[in-house]
Write a protein that holds these residues in place. Sequence first.
Motif, short mmCIF file in Angstrom:
data_model
loop_
_atom_site.label_atom_id
_atom_site.label_comp_id
_atom_site.label_asym_id
_atom_site.label_seq_id
_atom_site.Cartn_x
_atom_site.Cartn_y
_atom_site.Cartn_z
N GLY A 1 0.77 -1.17 0.29
CA GLY A 1 -0.07 -0.12 0.04
C GLY A 1 0.91 1.34 -0.04
O GLY A 1 0.25 2.38 -0.52
N ASN A 2 2.07 1.25 0.75
CA ASN A 2 2.92 2.36 0.63
C ASN A 2 3.75 2.65 -0.46
O ASN A 2 4.48 3.52 -0.68
CB ASN A 2 3.59 2.29 1.93
N LEU A 3 3.57 1.79 -1.39
CA LEU A 3 4.35 1.73 -2.79
C LEU A 3 3.42 2.29 -3.80
O LEU A 3 2.09 1.92 -3.82
CB LEU A 3 4.96 0.60 -3.18
N THR A 4 3.73 2.76 -5.00
CA THR A 4 3.23 3.33 -6.30
C THR A 4 2.91 1.93 -6.78
O THR A 4 3.32 0.79 -6.73
CB THR A 4 3.85 4.12 -7.09
N PHE B 1 -1.22 -2.87 -18.62
CA PHE B 1 -1.91 -1.52 -18.79
C PHE B 1 -2.92 -1.25 -19.75
O PHE B 1 -4.13 -0.81 -19.78
CB PHE B 1 -0.88 -0.55 -19.05
N GLU B 2 -2.79 -2.28 -20.88
CA GLU B 2 -3.76 -2.55 -21.78
C GLU B 2 -5.11 -3.29 -21.39
O GLU B 2 -6.16 -2.95 -21.60
CB GLU B 2 -3.22 -3.29 -23.00
N LYS B 3 -4.83 -4.31 -20.32
CA LYS B 3 -5.87 -5.00 -19.65
C LYS B 3 -6.75 -4.21 -18.64
O LYS B 3 -7.73 -4.14 -18.37
CB LYS B 3 -5.35 -6.22 -19.09
N PHE B 4 -5.70 -3.29 -17.85
CA PHE B 4 -6.33 -2.56 -16.95
C PHE B 4 -5.82 -1.00 -16.83
O PHE B 4 -5.00 -0.74 -16.33
CB PHE B 4 -5.63 -3.01 -15.54
N PRO B 5 -6.59 -0.60 -17.81
CA PRO B 5 -6.21 1.02 -18.37
C PRO B 5 -6.14 1.82 -17.17
O PRO B 5 -5.52 2.83 -17.01
CB PRO B 5 -7.48 1.46 -19.06
N ARG B 6 -7.05 1.47 -15.79
CA ARG B 6 -7.30 2.24 -14.69
C ARG B 6 -5.94 2.32 -13.85
O ARG B 6 -5.43 3.17 -13.22
CB ARG B 6 -8.44 1.93 -13.76
N LEU B 7 -5.17 1.11 -14.16
CA LEU B 7 -3.74 1.19 -13.56
C LEU B 7 -2.70 2.25 -14.04
O LEU B 7 -1.88 2.67 -13.35
CB LEU B 7 -3.45 -0.30 -13.42
N LYS B 8 -2.79 2.39 -15.43
CA LYS B 8 -2.09 3.18 -16.18
C LYS B 8 -2.19 4.65 -15.66
O LYS B 8 -1.40 5.26 -15.54
CB LYS B 8 -2.22 2.99 -17.60
N GLN C 1 0.51 6.75 -8.57
CA GLN C 1 -0.42 6.71 -7.33
C GLN C 1 -0.01 5.72 -6.26
O GLN C 1 0.20 4.41 -6.48
CB GLN C 1 -1.97 6.64 -7.66
N GLN C 2 -0.16 5.99 -4.99
CA GLN C 2 0.30 4.92 -3.82
C GLN C 2 -0.96 3.90 -3.80
O GLN C 2 -2.09 4.29 -4.04
CB GLN C 2 0.09 5.65 -2.48
N ALA C 3 -0.57 2.60 -4.08
CA ALA C 3 -1.38 1.41 -4.03
C ALA C 3 -2.51 1.45 -3.16
O ALA C 3 -3.81 1.24 -3.25
CB ALA C 3 -0.77 0.29 -4.16
N GLY C 4 -2.31 1.91 -1.79
CA GLY C 4 -3.27 2.07 -0.59
C GLY C 4 -4.33 2.55 -0.76
O GLY C 4 -5.23 2.64 -0.20
N THR C 5 -4.42 3.96 -1.91
CA THR C 5 -5.35 4.71 -1.95
C THR C 5 -6.28 4.28 -2.99
O THR C 5 -7.23 5.21 -3.36
CB THR C 5 -4.66 6.29 -2.40
N LEU C 6 -5.90 3.18 -3.82
CA LEU C 6 -6.88 2.78 -4.91
C LEU C 6 -8.04 2.28 -4.40
O LEU C 6 -8.20 1.73 -3.10
CB LEU C 6 -6.14 1.29 -5.60
N SER C 7 -9.16 1.90 -5.17
CA SER C 7 -10.32 1.21 -4.75
C SER C 7 -9.90 -0.28 -4.75
O SER C 7 -9.10 -0.65 -5.18
CB SER C 7 -11.43 1.60 -5.90
N GLY C 8 -11.31 -0.89 -3.91
CA GLY C 8 -10.93 -2.19 -3.90
C GLY C 8 -10.70 -3.06 -5.23
O GLY C 8 -9.95 -3.90 -5.43
N GLY C 9 -11.59 -2.63 -6.27
CA GLY C 9 -11.29 -3.27 -7.51
C GLY C 9 -10.01 -2.92 -8.14
O GLY C 9 -9.51 -3.81 -8.83
N GLN D 1 -7.34 -5.06 -6.59
CA GLN D 1 -7.71 -6.46 -7.26
C GLN D 1 -7.03 -6.53 -8.46
O GLN D 1 -6.19 -7.36 -8.81
CB GLN D 1 -8.93 -6.99 -7.36
N MET D 2 -7.21 -5.54 -9.42
CA MET D 2 -6.45 -5.49 -10.82
C MET D 2 -5.15 -5.57 -10.67
O MET D 2 -4.20 -6.16 -11.28
CB MET D 2 -6.92 -4.20 -11.65
N LEU D 3 -4.58 -4.65 -9.55
CA LEU D 3 -3.16 -4.37 -9.28
C LEU D 3 -2.34 -5.86 -8.81
O LEU D 3 -1.43 -6.24 -9.31
CB LEU D 3 -3.01 -3.44 -8.28
N ALA D 4 -3.28 -6.34 -8.08
CA ALA D 4 -2.69 -7.57 -7.28
C ALA D 4 -2.43 -8.67 -8.59
O ALA D 4 -1.66 -9.64 -8.78
CB ALA D 4 -3.54 -8.37 -6.39
N ILE D 5 -3.44 -8.86 -9.60
CA ILE D 5 -3.53 -9.94 -10.75
C ILE D 5 -2.17 -9.39 -11.49
O ILE D 5 -1.60 -10.09 -12.04
CB ILE D 5 -4.72 -9.90 -11.30
N GLY D 6 -2.24 -8.25 -11.94
CA GLY D 6 -1.22 -7.58 -12.83
C GLY D 6 -0.02 -7.73 -12.10
O GLY D 6 1.03 -8.24 -12.86
#
Length: 234
Positions: free
Chosen positions: A89-92, A118-125, A130-138, A141-146
């Motif tokens: 969460g404290n990393l981007t 980034f093509e699969k998950f445009p929101r991550l791009k 952004q710090q990962a801990g500030t992302l929404s739950g969805g 999850q996309m970041l964890a899979i990525g």
Amino acid sequence: MLKIDGINLYYDGIHALKDISLEVKKGEIVTLIGSNGAGKTSTLRAISGLEKYKSGSITFKGTEINKVPVHKVVGLGLSHVPEGRKIFGNLTVLENLELGAYLRKDKKGIKEDMDNIFEKFPRLKERIKQQAGTLSGGEQQMLAIGRALMNRPEMLVLDEPSMGLAPIIIKEIFNIIVEINKAGTTILLVEQNANMALSIADRAYVLETGKIVIQGNAKDLLSDDSIRSAYLGE
């Protein structure tokens, strides 16, 4: 590709997994379903080497997991997306993805895989710095899979990817799981949402209190009245 043969696992004297045997063949999506406490997460943690089992064997591509140090299991080509995501969460977003590729040295391939994610998950791009801990739950999850995909795994193990997510996001995540599988990655999926899991899987195993009680073609189980009443709320 993955073969579990008669494993028994205990927590402080509690017999959590009782002679579990299952198989995942190359190219399949296989799902484990069952109620809370059935042993689904324990099975995945045993596969990843995070829990030591007392007897039986788990082999991945012919190598016995319990003979491989936990940190080297990833190097065999197996990536685990844990329950609760466990992103840093404290990393981007970018730093989390880079950590997924920590075993790799092929800079060109890493860049290609990053672009694919980034093509699969445009929101991550959009949230790359952004710090990962500030992302929404969805998004987490996309970041964890990525992050898991950055290892270029031959097999992806997913633990409750839909947990706590809105229905529209769940559908998106499951579409991505199918896409990942079609691109050549074998999938083992643990999922509370049995309906969704059975709808995308090739085969399924049903766990009850640490035992596999039913196994078969996922579509057959989806239309089985006893399964529907017990696990699909119908």
